[in-house]
Design an enzyme around this catalytic site. Structure first.
Site, PDB file in Angstrom:
ATOM      1  N   TYR A 184      12.869 -10.106  10.275  1.00  0.00           N
ATOM      2  CA  TYR A 184      14.025 -10.366   9.418  1.00  0.00           C
ATOM      3  C   TYR A 184      15.118 -11.112  10.179  1.00  0.00           C
ATOM      4  CZ  TYR A 184      12.150  -6.463   6.600  1.00  0.00           C
ATOM      5  OH  TYR A 184      11.351  -5.631   5.850  1.00  0.00           O
ATOM      6  N   ASP A 214      25.150  -1.335   2.981  1.00  0.00           N
ATOM      7  CA  ASP A 214      25.235  -2.794   2.857  1.00  0.00           C
ATOM      8  C   ASP A 214      26.464  -3.131   2.012  1.00  0.00           C
ATOM      9  OD1 ASP A 214      24.553  -2.716   0.058  1.00  0.00           O
ATOM     10  OD2 ASP A 214      22.433  -2.708   0.574  1.00  0.00           O
ATOM     11  N   ARG A 232      19.364  -2.110   6.869  1.00  0.00           N
ATOM     12  CA  ARG A 232      20.769  -1.744   6.619  1.00  0.00           C
ATOM     13  C   ARG A 232      21.159  -0.495   7.408  1.00  0.00           C
ATOM     14  NH1 ARG A 232      20.293   1.376   1.429  1.00  0.00           N
ATOM     15  NH2 ARG A 232      18.143   1.074   0.760  1.00  0.00           N
ATOM     16  N   ASP A 269      14.857  -5.132  -0.876  1.00  0.00           N
ATOM     17  CA  ASP A 269      15.992  -4.777  -1.724  1.00  0.00           C
ATOM     18  C   ASP A 269      16.420  -5.982  -2.558  1.00  0.00           C
ATOM     19  OD1 ASP A 269      16.094  -2.194  -0.775  1.00  0.00           O
ATOM     20  OD2 ASP A 269      17.692  -2.591   0.685  1.00  0.00           O
TER      21      ASP A 269
END
Length: 294
Positions: free
Chosen positions: A67, A81, A179, A39
């Site tokens: 991540y 988010d 997210r 993203d």
């Protein structure tokens, strides 16, 4: 002719396709693709495949990813988010023990309902296009795997230190929405939650310590020197070297004899060049995907 993988440290506010477009211009090469979308708000490892190496993209997107995520509790948004519209804020009374308890049910094989703000298509339209038009449609849950999920003791370098924010290290399968994971953890805790920062530290077998910034790439006197060999994507498979006769058959697309156990192999020529990913069955190797220049 450039051929290999660039491990880019994607900057914030760039799309993955923006990065590919920039690299096409630098290398004057039409064949450029990336190994897994990030993203715009996210940073970190974006493997970009150049030239013949683009044939590995389909394998790269299938692999595990890692991540570091910032989970902001008490805030629920329409995008899951903190770039989205705040729908609700709630008081937060969560300590580490409560958070650790909630995380237990998110490890292993789980189901996620993809967010409306995603590029998944429904009846030919991307979900985010429907969401921007004010529409919400039913999305079937999708299976994903969370291989590891842990709470970090402090904010990693470069992450904002914010109130009611926890920092998570996540190792997961293809198709996992971090997210959505943050949103669902927030729901499990009863206070809601959103992703406030995200950095990918590994993808397609490449880690952040090998990544270069776009600025470093542009400043390099020889950008091609920064290309990693494409066989780095297949390090999980054993290697075998073949002779001239077998190599000739391989380059013609024919099966060839090979002294290897049954399974998937990285196949190299006697000159050390990576030729193909192959499957050996009963002493015969067939090509899964070739990587030599035709």
């Amino acid at each position: 002719m450039p051929n290999g993988v660039l491990i880019i440290d994607k900057p914030q506010d760039w799309t993955s396709m923006d990065v590919c477009a920039k690299i096409r211009g630098i290398f004057h090469e039409r064949r450029v693709g990336h190994g897994g979308t990030l993203d715009p708000m996210a940073t970190g490892v974006l493997p970009v495949f150049v030239g013949r190496a683009t044939r590995a993209v389909e394998f790269a997107t299938e692999g595990k990813k890692e991540y570091i995520a910032a989970l902001k509790l008490g805030v629920i948004t329409n995008t899951q988010d903190t770039t989205g519209q705040v729908l609700e804020t709630r008081p937060v009374q969560v300590d580490r023990t409560a958070l650790e308890g909630a995380l237990a049910s998110f490890r292993g094989d789980i189901s996620q309902i993809p967010p409306m703000y995603s590029a998944i298509k429904r009846d030919g339209k991307k979900l985010y296009e429907l969401a921007r038009a004010g529409k919400e449609v039913e999305r079937p849950p999708r299976p994903v795997t969370i291989y590891a999920l842990e709470v970090l003791d402090q904010a990693p370098a470069g992450f904002p230190q914010e109130e009611n924010t926890w920092y998570l290290k996540v190792r997961c399968s293809k198709g996992t929405y971090i997210r959505t994971l943050c949103h669902d953890i927030g729901q499990a805790l009863g206070c809601g939650g959103s992703l406030s920062a995200l950095r990918r530290t590994e993808a397609a077998g490449f880690t952040l310590d090998r990544a270069v910034s776009l600025e470093e790439l542009q400043a390099s006197p020889d950008p091609a020197a920064l290309l990693a060999p494409v066989d780095g994507c297949f390090g999980e498979y054993p290697a075998v070297t073949i002779g001239a006769g077998a190599m000739k058959k391989a380059k013609n697309g024919s099966p060839f004899s090979c002294k290897a156990m049954d399974g998937i192999w990285r196949v190299y020529g006697s000159d050390g060049d990576f030729l193909l990913l192959g499957r050996c069955t009963g002493g015969r190797m067939t090509t899964i995907k070739s990587f030599f220049e035709v």
